[in-house]
Design an enzyme around this catalytic site. Structure first.
Site, short mmCIF file in Angstrom:
data_model
loop_
_atom_site.label_atom_id
_atom_site.label_comp_id
_atom_site.label_asym_id
_atom_site.label_seq_id
_atom_site.Cartn_x
_atom_site.Cartn_y
_atom_site.Cartn_z
N TYR A 148 0.88 -1.21 -0.03
CA TYR A 148 0.00 0.12 -0.10
C TYR A 148 0.75 1.24 0.01
O TYR A 148 0.82 2.29 -0.82
CB TYR A 148 -0.94 -0.07 1.27
CG TYR A 148 -1.71 1.22 1.36
CD1 TYR A 148 -2.91 1.54 0.99
CD2 TYR A 148 -1.19 2.31 2.25
CE1 TYR A 148 -3.37 2.68 1.21
CE2 TYR A 148 -1.70 3.51 2.18
CZ TYR A 148 -3.10 3.70 1.74
OH TYR A 148 -3.63 4.88 1.89
N1 LIG Z 1 -9.73 7.79 5.79
C1 LIG Z 1 -8.35 8.14 6.17
O1 LIG Z 1 -8.10 8.45 7.37
C2 LIG Z 1 -7.33 8.39 4.96
C3 LIG Z 1 -6.02 8.40 5.50
C4 LIG Z 1 -4.94 8.42 4.77
C5 LIG Z 1 -5.21 8.58 3.22
N2 LIG Z 1 -6.43 8.38 2.77
C6 LIG Z 1 -6.64 8.54 1.51
O2 LIG Z 1 -7.76 9.25 1.18
C7 LIG Z 1 -8.82 8.82 -0.11
C8 LIG Z 1 -10.24 8.58 0.56
O3 LIG Z 1 -9.89 7.84 1.71
P1 LIG Z 1 -11.42 6.97 2.23
O4 LIG Z 1 -10.97 6.60 3.72
O5 LIG Z 1 -12.58 7.88 1.90
O6 LIG Z 1 -11.06 5.73 1.26
P2 LIG Z 1 -12.23 4.57 1.31
O7 LIG Z 1 -13.54 4.69 2.23
O8 LIG Z 1 -11.73 3.30 1.26
O9 LIG Z 1 -13.17 4.72 -0.33
C9 LIG Z 1 -12.28 4.51 -1.29
C10 LIG Z 1 -13.04 4.31 -2.59
O10 LIG Z 1 -12.27 3.85 -3.57
C11 LIG Z 1 -12.89 2.97 -4.26
N3 LIG Z 1 -12.24 1.76 -4.67
C12 LIG Z 1 -11.51 0.75 -3.90
N4 LIG Z 1 -11.05 -0.22 -5.02
C13 LIG Z 1 -11.30 0.30 -6.26
C14 LIG Z 1 -10.98 -0.38 -7.31
N5 LIG Z 1 -10.52 -1.54 -7.74
N6 LIG Z 1 -11.78 0.49 -8.58
C15 LIG Z 1 -12.23 1.56 -8.42
N7 LIG Z 1 -12.63 2.01 -7.09
C16 LIG Z 1 -12.11 1.31 -5.98
C17 LIG Z 1 -14.05 2.30 -3.33
O11 LIG Z 1 -15.25 1.97 -4.08
P3 LIG Z 1 -16.53 1.34 -3.62
O12 LIG Z 1 -16.85 1.83 -2.33
O13 LIG Z 1 -17.61 1.94 -4.56
O14 LIG Z 1 -16.28 -0.17 -3.72
C18 LIG Z 1 -14.13 3.15 -2.28
O15 LIG Z 1 -15.46 3.97 -2.22
C19 LIG Z 1 -7.79 7.63 -0.14
O16 LIG Z 1 -7.10 7.67 -1.65
C20 LIG Z 1 -7.11 7.13 1.12
O17 LIG Z 1 -5.80 6.43 0.60
C21 LIG Z 1 -7.46 8.22 3.64
#
Ligand SMILES: NC(=O)c1ccc[n+]([C@@H]2O[C@H](COP(=O)([O-])OP(=O)(O)OC[C@H]3O[C@@H](n4cnc5c(N)ncnc54)[C@H](OP(=O)(O)O)[C@@H]3O)[C@@H](O)[C@H]2O)c1
Length: 236
Positions: A148
């Site tokens: 990752y």
């Molecule tokens: N949340 C945090 O605290 C945090 C911390 C550090 C970095 N980030 C970054 O911020 C961004 C958003 O975070 P988040 O927590 O909201 O992410 P999340 O809840 O994991 O959502 C990411 C989205 O990406 C989609 N996805 C996953 N695999 C995929 C694939 N193979 N093809 C197309 N779509 C795909 C999923 O779609 P479906 O739901 O439709 O399946 C999901 O809705 C990400 O880039 C994450 O790495 C977040």
């Protein structure tokens, strides 16, 4: 707020940060295209507000290229692309290669191919932006999530390369968050340990990512920069 007629594309907008940013972009008057993998309530809400929702799976090259084809059937211009889709995949022993390839595909190959193929669409908008959402963990590595982390570090590198390649027509920047929102199944021990990693010690919520995105979209003199949004993790 007046906004360009060309839509903003945001990937992985069915929940959490992507959904929040999509709703705020609609509030600000932007036309919007979102991608989703799983049909969730959030996507329906966005559709009802006029967003175009396209199903896409970025786990391999065929899925990415099929999405680009589909996208080009709906628009010939883009105001911005926000690469938010991300897979928080566990690297299970015995299945490391498959996990690495999938993480590489979602975090690096998809942004790489979408940026290349959509350059002419972005060039029909002025201003035009690409924003890569990476992860602060790429700054120091991760013992448990090395694939990752490596794929997010690669995304940070793509920010620099595309910023140089696409200047001056398209600005290309990144946002590197640390903890923004816990997952519902994170237990109390994990939450306490994670909060303690940053100097500010809070779970800030998705608005801090929207503030960063808004800044990058609105600022005409920033490109090739990754904004750290980590509550001061680097200070501890
Ligand atoms: N949340 C945090 O605290 C945090 C911390 C550090 C970095 N980030 C970054 O911020 C961004 C958003 O975070 P988040 O927590 O909201 O992410 P999340 O809840 O994991 O959502 C990411 C989205 O990406 C989609 N996805 C996953 N695999 C995929 C694939 N193979 N093809 C197309 N779509 C795909 C999923 O779609 P479906 O739901 O439709 O399946 C999901 O809705 C990400 O880039 C994450 O790495 C977040």
């Amino acid at each position: 707020m007046s906004a360009s007629a060309a839509p903003i594309l945001i990937t992985g907008a069915s929940q959490r940060i992507g959904l929040y940013c999509a709703e705020r972009l609609l509030d600000d008057g932007h036309a919007l295209i979102v991608t989703y993998r799983s049909e969730r309530d959030g996507i329906d809400r966005l559709r009802q507000r006029g967003a175009l929702a396209l199903q896409a799976d970025f786990a391999d090259e065929a899925g990415i290229l099929a999405f680009i084809e589909q996208l080009k059937g709906h628009t010939d211009s883009l105001r911005a692309i926000v690469h938010n889709a991300s897979d928080w995949l566990v690297e299970t022993p015995g299945e490391e290669a498959a996990a690495f390839q999938r993480l590489f595909s979602v975090h690096m190959l998809a942004p790489y191919l979408i940026n290349l193929h959509c350059q002419p669409l972005l060039e029909r908008s002025s201003p035009a932006d690409i924003v890569h959402i990476s992860d602060d963990v790429a700054r120091k590595g991760s013992a448990n999530r090395s694939a990752y982390c490596a794929s997010k570090a690669g995304l940070d590198s793509l920010t620099l390369s595309f910023a140089a390649r696409f200047a001056p027509q398209i600005k290309v920047n990144g946002i590197a968050p640390a903890l923004i929102m816990f997952n519902p199944d994170d237990d109390a021990e994990y939450r306490a340990k994670t909060l303690n990693k940053s100097a500010l010690g809070i779970e800030p919520g998705p608005q801090v990512i929207y503030q960063s995105l808004r800044y990058l979209l609105d600022n005409p003199y920033v490109t090739g920069t990754t904004l750290t949004v980590n509550g001061g993790r680097h200070l501890k």
